[in-house]
Design a protein around this motif. Structure first.
Motif, PDB file in Angstrom:
ATOM      1  N   UNK A  86     -10.532  -6.653  -5.292  1.00 33.46           N
ATOM      2  CA  UNK A  86     -10.650  -5.206  -5.139  1.00 33.46           C
ATOM      3  C   UNK A  86      -9.535  -4.474  -5.874  1.00 33.46           C
ATOM      4  N   UNK A  87      -8.811  -5.181  -6.730  1.00 30.82           N
ATOM      5  CA  UNK A  87      -7.725  -4.552  -7.475  1.00 30.82           C
ATOM      6  C   UNK A  87      -6.493  -4.265  -6.639  1.00 30.82           C
ATOM      7  N   UNK A  88      -6.328  -4.966  -5.508  1.00 34.61           N
ATOM      8  CA  UNK A  88      -5.257  -4.651  -4.560  1.00 34.61           C
ATOM      9  C   UNK A  88      -4.277  -5.803  -4.345  1.00 34.61           C
ATOM     10  N   UNK A  89      -4.291  -6.803  -5.227  1.00 30.73           N
ATOM     11  CA  UNK A  89      -3.440  -7.973  -4.992  1.00 30.73           C
ATOM     12  C   UNK A  89      -1.959  -7.604  -4.933  1.00 30.73           C
ATOM     13  N   UNK A  90      -1.499  -6.790  -5.879  1.00 30.55           N
ATOM     14  CA  UNK A  90      -0.085  -6.400  -5.873  1.00 30.55           C
ATOM     15  C   UNK A  90       0.229  -5.518  -4.672  1.00 30.55           C
ATOM     16  N   UNK A  91      -0.641  -4.539  -4.388  1.00 32.06           N
ATOM     17  CA  UNK A  91      -0.417  -3.651  -3.243  1.00 32.06           C
ATOM     18  C   UNK A  91      -0.401  -4.436  -1.933  1.00 32.06           C
ATOM     19  N   UNK A  92      -1.316  -5.382  -1.779  1.00 32.36           N
ATOM     20  CA  UNK A  92      -1.362  -6.191  -0.558  1.00 32.36           C
ATOM     21  C   UNK A  92      -0.129  -7.070  -0.431  1.00 32.36           C
ATOM     22  N   UNK A  93       0.325  -7.620  -1.568  1.00 29.03           N
ATOM     23  CA  UNK A  93       1.523  -8.462  -1.539  1.00 29.03           C
ATOM     24  C   UNK A  93       2.743  -7.652  -1.116  1.00 29.03           C
ATOM     25  N   UNK A  94       2.869  -6.438  -1.643  1.00 29.72           N
ATOM     26  CA  UNK A  94       3.967  -5.559  -1.246  1.00 29.72           C
ATOM     27  C   UNK A  94       3.887  -5.217   0.241  1.00 29.72           C
ATOM     28  N   UNK A  95       2.671  -4.944   0.722  1.00 26.10           N
ATOM     29  CA  UNK A  95       2.499  -4.628   2.139  1.00 26.10           C
ATOM     30  C   UNK A  95       2.891  -5.818   3.013  1.00 26.10           C
TER      31      UNK A  95
END
Length: 463
Positions: free
Chosen positions: A251-260
């Motif tokens: 969903x294009x959120x791998x970096x955002x999820x990792x940061x979270x």
């Protein structure tokens, strides 16, 4: 992106002055170093050599994996996931080479060298055989924990999975490996209470890290934060282990999820170079780094704007670009090709060539334009996709007649610098031409950089 591009990108990252600042404290025990979590610090695990290799067209040779592992060490990556030794003899050899060389450097940073294994003794034995010579080895036994995977993939109950995971972690520790990362595949779709339970049991059995996988890449950052926070709050013995997070980019959120996940308490982040990996890829190594002064994770916007590398360092200029091609072939004679390129001078250049087939004729026409002596060492082509919608994926390997050579530090074997190029498209001949031109541009870019280095060195020679 080719394997040499990955190594070059890492080299450029290291040359830009960036390193992973966060470093866990280490202690030595029974001949190997083990890592203990330090408050406020985050480890970086790079899985380019394993998960990254699952990206279409990213298969690597043993030597290419070793080259990338060297660069990962230089940029300060804490843990290198070197591969899956049980998968093939080539994977076994690659992990062994990385463990012996990169995992045993005399000076500077020594990364943890890790290898993947399913929860069975054969896999774990293979991983330990490959890793045992590293100074800081880590086995990563994994098993699916979601109900949908347990039922339809493993045909296993929750209790069976829990016992197997616990037993195999204990077995891996019994071999003498002090660092074990138990990886819960599809953890993001696992019932939270069962996840807390199985993680608690594997920590009791000796796991030093617990890996949380968003295997199908469907979490939002808020959900990822809640998942890691819940594990940190409810898992028995979690204070004795590092939480690792492994996100996919569907969903294009791998970096955002990792940061979270990091903000929620994950102590290890799993990434790949350029975010390559299975399906849509993984969290991107170059988008995540540890801010030394503020001691918090941040996106490195400056690095995004840099000219990131191909091959051996700097991005080579596109000296020659493709414009038009016309080929004639058949059974009545030699194939011929007419090609038009734009050269380094910005002008159009045209030439013809003939050969045993349309691709050979096109390559001969290119040679007649660029007039650079070189040898085509390898040519391969495969299809991507199915049926009439399939595309040709072409790869070539070339070497200049007056190419650069180097001597291996360990074996003293002499190797000559080669350059690879890839091309894709629905037309086989055009795909092949693009691959050839990319390899040529890399070679000329490398030669120009070597010339510049020699000139700079001459300016610094004492008189």
């Amino acid at each position: 992106m080719s394997q040499l591009q990955l190594a070059g990108k890492l080299q450029a990252f290291q040359q830009s002055g960036h390193r992973w600042i966060a470093r866990s404290k280490t202690k030595k025990k029974r001949g190997h170093c083990c890592v203990t979590a330090t408050a406020g610090h985050v480890r970086i695990l790079d899985t380019t050599l394993r998960d990254g290799e699952q990206s279409p067209g990213a298969a690597m040779t043993t030597n290419q994996k070793l080259q990338i592992a060297r660069q990962l060490r230089l940029v300060g990556v804490d843990v290198i996931d070197a591969g899956y030794p049980f998968a093939s003899p080539a994977d076994m050899e690659a992990v062994k080479m990385i463990a012996r060389e990169v995992g045993n450097v005399d000076d500077g940073h020594v990364p943890v060298i890790a290898a993947l294994a399913r929860c069975n003794k054969a896999d774990i034995d293979a991983a330990w055989e490959a890793l045992r010579h590293a100074r800081r080895p880590m086995i990563i036994p994994f098993i699916s924990t979601s109900d949908i995977h347990l039922k339809h993939k493993l045909n296993m109950s929750r209790d069976q999975a829990l016992r197997l995971a616990s037993d195999m972690v204990a077995y891996a520790r019994s071999l003498g490996c002090l660092q074990i990362e138990f990886a819960a595949e599809d953890a993001s779709r696992t019932d939270p209470e069962f996840l807390y339970k199985i993680l608690g049991e594997v920590i009791k059995a000796g796991a030093t890290t617990v890996g949380i996988g968003d295997t199908v890449g469907y979490l939002f950052p808020s959900e990822c934060y809640e998942l890691i926070a819940g594990i940190k709050a409810n898992t028995p013995g979690i204070e004795n282990a590092i939480i690792s997070i492994h996100c996919h980019n569907d969903l294009g959120l791998a970096t955002a999820n990792t940061l979270a996940g990091a903000l929620a308490g994950a102590g290890q982040l799993e990434v790949t170079v350029n975010g390559i990996g299975e399906r849509a890829g993984n969290a991107s190594l170059e988008e995540l780094h540890f801010d030394k002064d503020q001691k918090e994770l941040a996106l490195d916007e400056g690095l995004r704007q840099k000219e990131l590398a191909l091959d051996e360092g700097l991005r080579p200029r596109v000296n020659w670009s493709f414009v038009d091609l016309q080929v004639t072939c058949g059974t009545l004679g030699l194939s011929t090709a007419s090609i038009k390129l734009i050269g380094p001078d910005g002008k159009e250049h045209c030439a013809c060539g003939s050969g045993a087939g349309p691709i050979g004729a096109a390559y001969r026409a290119i040679d007649n334009i660029v007039k650079v002596p070189m040898t085509l060492l390898e040519y391969s082509i495969r299809s991507t996709g199915k049926g009439v919608d399939a595309s040709a994926c072409t790869k070539v390997l070339i070497r200049g007649e007056k190419g650069h050579s180097s001597t291996h530090a360990l074996t003293e074997a002499t190797s000559h610098r080669t350059f690879s190029g890839t091309g894709t498209g629905s037309d086989v001949v055009i795909s092949s031409v693009n691959a050839y031109l990319r390899a040529l541009n890399k070679m000329q870019g490398f030669q120009a950089e070597m010339t510049r280095k020699k000139q700079r060195n001459l300016l610094h020679v004492p008189t």
